[in-house]
Design an enzyme around this catalytic site. Structure first.
Site, PDB file in Angstrom:
ATOM      1  N   GLY A 252      -4.071   0.976  -3.083  1.00  0.00           N
ATOM      2  CA  GLY A 252      -3.923  -0.052  -4.108  1.00  0.00           C
ATOM      3  C   GLY A 252      -4.555   0.344  -5.430  1.00  0.00           C
ATOM      4  O   GLY A 252      -3.959   0.147  -6.506  1.00  0.00           O
TER       5      GLY A 252
ATOM      6  N   ASN B  73      -9.197  -8.026  -5.420  1.00  0.00           N
ATOM      7  CA  ASN B  73      -9.568  -7.481  -4.117  1.00  0.00           C
ATOM      8  C   ASN B  73     -10.465  -8.494  -3.416  1.00  0.00           C
ATOM      9  O   ASN B  73     -11.292  -9.149  -4.064  1.00  0.00           O
ATOM     10  CB  ASN B  73     -10.317  -6.150  -4.304  1.00  0.00           C
ATOM     11  CG  ASN B  73     -10.465  -5.402  -2.988  1.00  0.00           C
ATOM     12  OD1 ASN B  73      -9.488  -4.899  -2.450  1.00  0.00           O
ATOM     13  ND2 ASN B  73     -11.676  -5.334  -2.470  1.00  0.00           N
TER      14      ASN B  73
ATOM     15  N   ALA C 118      -2.269  -3.432   6.908  1.00  0.00           N
ATOM     16  CA  ALA C 118      -1.081  -4.055   7.500  1.00  0.00           C
ATOM     17  C   ALA C 118      -1.484  -5.034   8.608  1.00  0.00           C
ATOM     18  O   ALA C 118      -2.525  -4.893   9.226  1.00  0.00           O
ATOM     19  CB  ALA C 118      -0.177  -2.964   8.059  1.00  0.00           C
TER      20      ALA C 118
ATOM     21  N   SER D 201       5.253   6.010   0.174  1.00  0.00           N
ATOM     22  CA  SER D 201       4.749   7.233   0.799  1.00  0.00           C
ATOM     23  C   SER D 201       4.188   8.189  -0.234  1.00  0.00           C
ATOM     24  O   SER D 201       4.626   8.206  -1.377  1.00  0.00           O
ATOM     25  CB  SER D 201       5.860   7.935   1.563  1.00  0.00           C
ATOM     26  OG  SER D 201       5.365   9.164   2.065  1.00  0.00           O
ATOM     27  N   GLY D 202       3.230   8.986   0.213  1.00  0.00           N
ATOM     28  CA  GLY D 202       2.682  10.009  -0.685  1.00  0.00           C
ATOM     29  C   GLY D 202       1.175  10.001  -0.691  1.00  0.00           C
ATOM     30  O   GLY D 202       0.560  10.783  -1.407  1.00  0.00           O
ATOM     31  N   GLY D 203       0.587   9.109   0.108  1.00  0.00           N
ATOM     32  CA  GLY D 203      -0.875   9.045   0.174  1.00  0.00           C
ATOM     33  C   GLY D 203      -1.481   8.711  -1.177  1.00  0.00           C
ATOM     34  O   GLY D 203      -0.810   8.196  -2.079  1.00  0.00           O
TER      35      GLY D 203
ATOM     36  N   LYS E 272      10.563   3.641   6.097  1.00  0.00           N
ATOM     37  CA  LYS E 272       9.217   4.233   5.963  1.00  0.00           C
ATOM     38  C   LYS E 272       8.663   4.612   7.347  1.00  0.00           C
ATOM     39  O   LYS E 272       8.027   5.655   7.521  1.00  0.00           O
ATOM     40  CB  LYS E 272       8.278   3.247   5.246  1.00  0.00           C
ATOM     41  CG  LYS E 272       6.816   3.697   5.190  1.00  0.00           C
ATOM     42  CD  LYS E 272       6.672   4.957   4.354  1.00  0.00           C
ATOM     43  CE  LYS E 272       5.285   5.384   3.981  1.00  0.00           C
ATOM     44  NZ  LYS E 272       4.202   5.420   4.868  1.00  0.00           N
TER      45      LYS E 272
ATOM     46  N   HIS F 108      10.374   7.709   8.377  1.00  0.00           N
ATOM     47  CA  HIS F 108       9.780   8.785   7.556  1.00  0.00           C
ATOM     48  C   HIS F 108       8.497   9.275   8.229  1.00  0.00           C
ATOM     49  O   HIS F 108       8.268  10.473   8.383  1.00  0.00           O
ATOM     50  CB  HIS F 108       9.496   8.258   6.142  1.00  0.00           C
ATOM     51  CG  HIS F 108       8.573   9.130   5.338  1.00  0.00           C
ATOM     52  ND1 HIS F 108       7.209   9.161   5.554  1.00  0.00           N
ATOM     53  CD2 HIS F 108       8.818  10.022   4.358  1.00  0.00           C
ATOM     54  CE1 HIS F 108       6.658  10.025   4.733  1.00  0.00           C
ATOM     55  NE2 HIS F 108       7.612  10.563   3.986  1.00  0.00           N
ATOM     56  N   ASN F 109       7.653   8.340   8.626  1.00  0.00           N
ATOM     57  CA  ASN F 109       6.378   8.734   9.222  1.00  0.00           C
ATOM     58  C   ASN F 109       6.577   9.409  10.575  1.00  0.00           C
ATOM     59  O   ASN F 109       5.854  10.345  10.925  1.00  0.00           O
ATOM     60  CB  ASN F 109       5.457   7.515   9.362  1.00  0.00           C
ATOM     61  CG  ASN F 109       4.858   7.115   8.025  1.00  0.00           C
ATOM     62  OD1 ASN F 109       5.415   7.414   6.967  1.00  0.00           O
ATOM     63  ND2 ASN F 109       3.734   6.439   8.052  1.00  0.00           N
TER      64      ASN F 109
ATOM     65  N   GLU G  68       7.527  12.803   9.857  1.00  0.00           N
ATOM     66  CA  GLU G  68       6.307  13.486   9.377  1.00  0.00           C
ATOM     67  C   GLU G  68       5.459  13.969  10.567  1.00  0.00           C
ATOM     68  O   GLU G  68       4.960  15.098  10.579  1.00  0.00           O
ATOM     69  CB  GLU G  68       5.520  12.500   8.504  1.00  0.00           C
ATOM     70  CG  GLU G  68       4.198  12.982   7.981  1.00  0.00           C
ATOM     71  CD  GLU G  68       3.465  11.842   7.242  1.00  0.00           C
ATOM     72  OE1 GLU G  68       4.057  11.186   6.363  1.00  0.00           O
ATOM     73  OE2 GLU G  68       2.287  11.611   7.568  1.00  0.00           O
TER      74      GLU G  68
ATOM     75  N   ARG H 293      -0.471  13.838  19.786  1.00  0.00           N
ATOM     76  CA  ARG H 293      -1.669  13.282  19.129  1.00  0.00           C
ATOM     77  C   ARG H 293      -2.498  12.493  20.137  1.00  0.00           C
ATOM     78  O   ARG H 293      -3.726  12.558  20.139  1.00  0.00           O
ATOM     79  CB  ARG H 293      -1.272  12.368  17.969  1.00  0.00           C
ATOM     80  CG  ARG H 293      -0.809  13.154  16.777  1.00  0.00           C
ATOM     81  CD  ARG H 293      -1.048  12.410  15.484  1.00  0.00           C
ATOM     82  NE  ARG H 293      -0.278  13.011  14.416  1.00  0.00           N
ATOM     83  CZ  ARG H 293      -0.266  12.573  13.176  1.00  0.00           C
ATOM     84  NH1 ARG H 293      -0.965  11.512  12.826  1.00  0.00           N
ATOM     85  NH2 ARG H 293       0.464  13.177  12.259  1.00  0.00           N
TER      86      ARG H 293
HETATM   87  P1  NAP Z   1      -7.931   0.960   2.635  1.00  0.00           P
HETATM   88  O1  NAP Z   1      -8.391   1.978   1.676  1.00  0.00           O
HETATM   89  O2  NAP Z   1      -8.622   0.853   3.954  1.00  0.00           O
HETATM   90  O3  NAP Z   1      -7.981  -0.459   1.905  1.00  0.00           O
HETATM   91  C1  NAP Z   1      -7.643  -1.615   2.589  1.00  0.00           C
HETATM   92  C2  NAP Z   1      -7.501  -2.748   1.603  1.00  0.00           C
HETATM   93  O4  NAP Z   1      -7.093  -3.902   2.350  1.00  0.00           O
HETATM   94  C3  NAP Z   1      -8.802  -3.101   0.889  1.00  0.00           C
HETATM   95  O5  NAP Z   1      -8.490  -3.500  -0.413  1.00  0.00           O
HETATM   96  C4  NAP Z   1      -9.309  -4.283   1.720  1.00  0.00           C
HETATM   97  O6  NAP Z   1     -10.117  -5.168   1.016  1.00  0.00           O
HETATM   98  C5  NAP Z   1      -8.003  -4.957   2.045  1.00  0.00           C
HETATM   99  N1  NAP Z   1      -8.109  -5.848   3.191  1.00  0.00           N
HETATM  100  C6  NAP Z   1      -8.334  -5.511   4.476  1.00  0.00           C
HETATM  101  N2  NAP Z   1      -8.342  -6.605   5.249  1.00  0.00           N
HETATM  102  C7  NAP Z   1      -8.126  -7.658   4.418  1.00  0.00           C
HETATM  103  C8  NAP Z   1      -8.004  -9.043   4.620  1.00  0.00           C
HETATM  104  N3  NAP Z   1      -8.111  -9.559   5.853  1.00  0.00           N
HETATM  105  N4  NAP Z   1      -7.750  -9.805   3.557  1.00  0.00           N
HETATM  106  C9  NAP Z   1      -7.641  -9.273   2.321  1.00  0.00           C
HETATM  107  N5  NAP Z   1      -7.737  -7.955   2.064  1.00  0.00           N
HETATM  108  C10 NAP Z   1      -7.968  -7.172   3.108  1.00  0.00           C
HETATM  109  O7  NAP Z   1      -6.373   1.113   2.993  1.00  0.00           O
HETATM  110  P2  NAP Z   1      -5.235   1.939   2.234  1.00  0.00           P
HETATM  111  O8  NAP Z   1      -5.245   3.339   2.727  1.00  0.00           O
HETATM  112  O9  NAP Z   1      -5.300   1.672   0.778  1.00  0.00           O
HETATM  113  O10 NAP Z   1      -3.931   1.267   2.866  1.00  0.00           O
HETATM  114  C11 NAP Z   1      -3.365   0.063   2.392  1.00  0.00           C
HETATM  115  C12 NAP Z   1      -1.980  -0.068   3.001  1.00  0.00           C
HETATM  116  O11 NAP Z   1      -1.187   1.060   2.587  1.00  0.00           O
HETATM  117  C13 NAP Z   1      -1.959  -0.028   4.524  1.00  0.00           C
HETATM  118  O12 NAP Z   1      -0.918  -0.829   4.997  1.00  0.00           O
HETATM  119  C14 NAP Z   1      -1.662   1.433   4.820  1.00  0.00           C
HETATM  120  O13 NAP Z   1      -1.101   1.619   6.107  1.00  0.00           O
HETATM  121  C15 NAP Z   1      -0.681   1.739   3.721  1.00  0.00           C
HETATM  122  N6  NAP Z   1      -0.517   3.152   3.375  1.00  0.00           N
HETATM  123  C16 NAP Z   1      -1.591   3.994   3.329  1.00  0.00           C
HETATM  124  C17 NAP Z   1      -1.399   5.329   2.987  1.00  0.00           C
HETATM  125  C18 NAP Z   1      -2.560   6.284   2.903  1.00  0.00           C
HETATM  126  O14 NAP Z   1      -2.300   7.496   2.788  1.00  0.00           O
HETATM  127  N7  NAP Z   1      -3.802   5.808   2.919  1.00  0.00           N
HETATM  128  C19 NAP Z   1      -0.113   5.788   2.690  1.00  0.00           C
HETATM  129  C20 NAP Z   1       0.958   4.896   2.700  1.00  0.00           C
HETATM  130  C21 NAP Z   1       0.742   3.579   3.038  1.00  0.00           C
HETATM  131  P3  NAP Z   1     -11.736  -5.096   1.104  1.00  0.00           P
HETATM  132  O15 NAP Z   1     -12.152  -4.132   0.033  1.00  0.00           O
HETATM  133  O16 NAP Z   1     -12.166  -6.481   0.851  1.00  0.00           O
HETATM  134  O17 NAP Z   1     -12.078  -4.619   2.477  1.00  0.00           O
END
Ligand code: NAP
Length: 475
Positions: A15, A33, A78, A130-132, A184, A187-188, A191, A289
């Site tokens: 985000g 947030n 999620a 996608s793309g991290g 998506k 895609h994963n 991957e 895995r």
């Molecule tokens: P992250 O760094 O762990 O951040 C999680 C976010 O979700 C934080 O802003 C957290 O807020 C918030 N959150 C968690 N529980 C919550 C709740 N109950 N209510 C409100 N906010 C909540 O995760 P991320 O890697 O950014 O991933 C976010 C999404 O993108 C996920 O669905 C993930 O699967 C997807 N995604 C990730 C990647 C990757 O490479 N990381 C790639 C593609 C898609 P707080 O700060 O308050 O905890």
């Protein structure tokens, strides 16, 4: 400053980077947030982009800061968190506002959320990104599901922040409902298969020949200039070349062999099974895995069975290295054939009309599986949009004719050496079963009829038939 044009909830890894990307493209973005200290820190560190960022400490403030009709991106964990955020926003938003779930949602949850929001006046979009971290910051691949007119309303922002391949933005509307999150997920899954097959080839060289990581890295580096040119092969070469600052050894040798997974690969395998479409290379990668996580059990098994065949001590010859390259390529073609076949089935089951060429096109940049191969794939689907399977497209028939003997030799080599190559083996098994005009299911049918009187079809007559088994043997 005028009000924001878009909102974003969830300033975690994805985000925060996506918000910076949006701000950089000139779209004022209001951010929120759950943990507000994170919002403050994010804003502090945003540098010059701060002028396009509106930090908010409540959902009410966030909504008030966005120009209606408001698009709001959810980039939170999620599952439950997404439902909670939608619930929190529901009463604050007005007709035509758009909630965009950009996390890795299970597409079945996305379909449920569409149903729950129906009649609310709010618009919902399920969007795979996608793309991290890097992709989110500088251009991800964006896979959108929902009403097409809803996509058109946010298209300018999405195309501005998406990755670009040549002149084309890697963002597209793929179909209604859960289409974006489903694509998506696949895609994963692909991957996972790509990564696992690369790891298996690495294993053949490391364990069969005792080749040092840096030398294996050089081989991948060379392959990255040819038909295997891809982000994953590129980073594999970089990873294998990297030294551990603590020990001075290759970093890859210091990393525990226990892989993590967050579930999207598993969902791809589950959905393939639910739809009755074989996706064995993806399934094997997910299983690999899972088995990797069982470190203690594997150590016990290694003690019980002893090591597999010891390294030969010899360097592999050039022909063997060429075989490895072609084997990896053939495995990749089979894995993509499986992934696209699952999407084909889902497309007809959910009436999405998924545009396969477009999917290949938007995966050419920004996402983890980006590769030269996807350009060929896109062109092939454009030339033959009704292809039932990738393996039946002329171009890939030629490629597989050339590459499959190498896959066969490498899988045989690994099997004889006791080296695991589950995804490559699964790819070969799929290919061999796929191209066998008369398989062995005649015997399965006979067995089923024998024990369960399930009947069978004959090759020479219509109708249901039974075998001459009598009744005495059935148990
Ligand atoms: P992250 O760094 O762990 O951040 C999680 C976010 O979700 C934080 O802003 C957290 O807020 C918030 N959150 C968690 N529980 C919550 C709740 N109950 N209510 C409100 N906010 C909540 O995760 P991320 O890697 O950014 O991933 C976010 C999404 O993108 C996920 O669905 C993930 O699967 C997807 N995604 C990730 C990647 C990757 O490479 N990381 C790639 C593609 C898609 P707080 O700060 O308050 O905890």
């Amino acid at each position: 400053m005028s009000k924001a044009e878009i909102g974003l909830i969830g300033l975690g890894v994805m985000g925060s980077n996506l918000a910076l990307n949006i701000a950089e493209k000139g779209y004022p973005v209001a951010v929120y947030n759950r943990t507000s200290s994170r919002t403050g820190a994010f804003f502090e560190n945003a540098g010059a982009l701060r002028e396009n960022i509106v930090p908010c400490t409540s959902l009410e403030e966030l909504v008030a800061q966005i120009k209606p009709p408001r698009p709001i991106i959810l980039m939170v964990q999620a599952g439950k968190a997404v439902d909670e955020q939608i619930e929190g926003l529901r009463d604050l938003l007005a007709k035509n506002d758009i909630i965009i779930d950009a996390g890795n949602a299970n597409f079945r949850d996305t379909i449920r959320r569409f149903e729950e929001l129906e009649g609310s006046g709010l618009t919902f979009i399920g969007m795979g990104v996608s793309g991290g971290e890097e992709g989110a910051r500088h251009g991800p691949s964006i896979m959108v599901g929902g009403k097409e007119d809803a996509y058109r309303r946010v298209e300018p922002i999405l195309t501005a922040i998406a990755a670009r391949f040549e002149d084309e933005a890697c963002s597209a509307w793929l179909g209604e409902g859960g289409a974006g999150h489903f694509v998506k997920t696949i895609h994963n899954g692909i991957e996972y298969a790509d990564m696992q097959m690369i790891a298996e080839i690495y294993g053949v060289l490391r364990d069969g020949f005792g080749m040092p990581a840096a030398e294996i890295g050089k081989i991948f580096e060379g392959w990255n200039k040819g038909r295997l040119n891809s982000y994953l092969v590129e980073i594999t070469a970089a990873v294998l070349a990297a030294a551990d600052p603590k020990s001075g050894k290759p970093i890859v040798d210091m990393i525990l062999d226990r892989a993590g997974q967050k579930g999207t690969g598993r969902w791809a395998a589950i959905e393939a099974q639910m739809m009755g479409v074989p996706a064995t290379a993806i399934e094997s990668a997910v299983a690999a895995r899972s088995l990797s996580a069982e470190k203690t059990i594997r150590e016990a098994a290694a003690a019980a069975y002893g090591p597999a065949v010891a390294p030969s001590g010899k360097a592999p010859d050039a022909a063997f290295i060429d075989d490895l390259e072609l084997a990896l390529f053939a495995g990749k073609v089979a894995a993509y054939a499986q992934g696209f076949a699952v999407m084909e089935e889902a497309s007809s089951e959910f009436k999405w009309n998924l545009p396969m060429a477009t999917i290949a096109r938007i995966w050419r940049a920004g996402c983890i599986i980006r590769s030269q191969f996807l350009s060929t794939l896109a062109q092939s689907f454009e030339a033959d949009p009704d292809a039932e399977n990738l393996l039946l497209i002329d171009h890939f028939v030629g490629q597989m004719q050339e590459a499959q003997p190498s896959l066969r030799r490498i899988v045989a080599h690994a099997a004889l050496a006791g080296q695991p190559a589950p995804a490559l083996s699964a790819a070969l098994g799929y290919f061999d079963s796929f191209r066998q005009a008369r398989g062995t299911a005649n015997l399965i049918q006979a067995q089923r009829d024998f024990f369960g009187a399930h009947g069978f079809e004959r090759i020479d007559e219509d109708g249901a038939h039974h075998g001459p088994w009598g009744s005495g043997l059935a148990g």
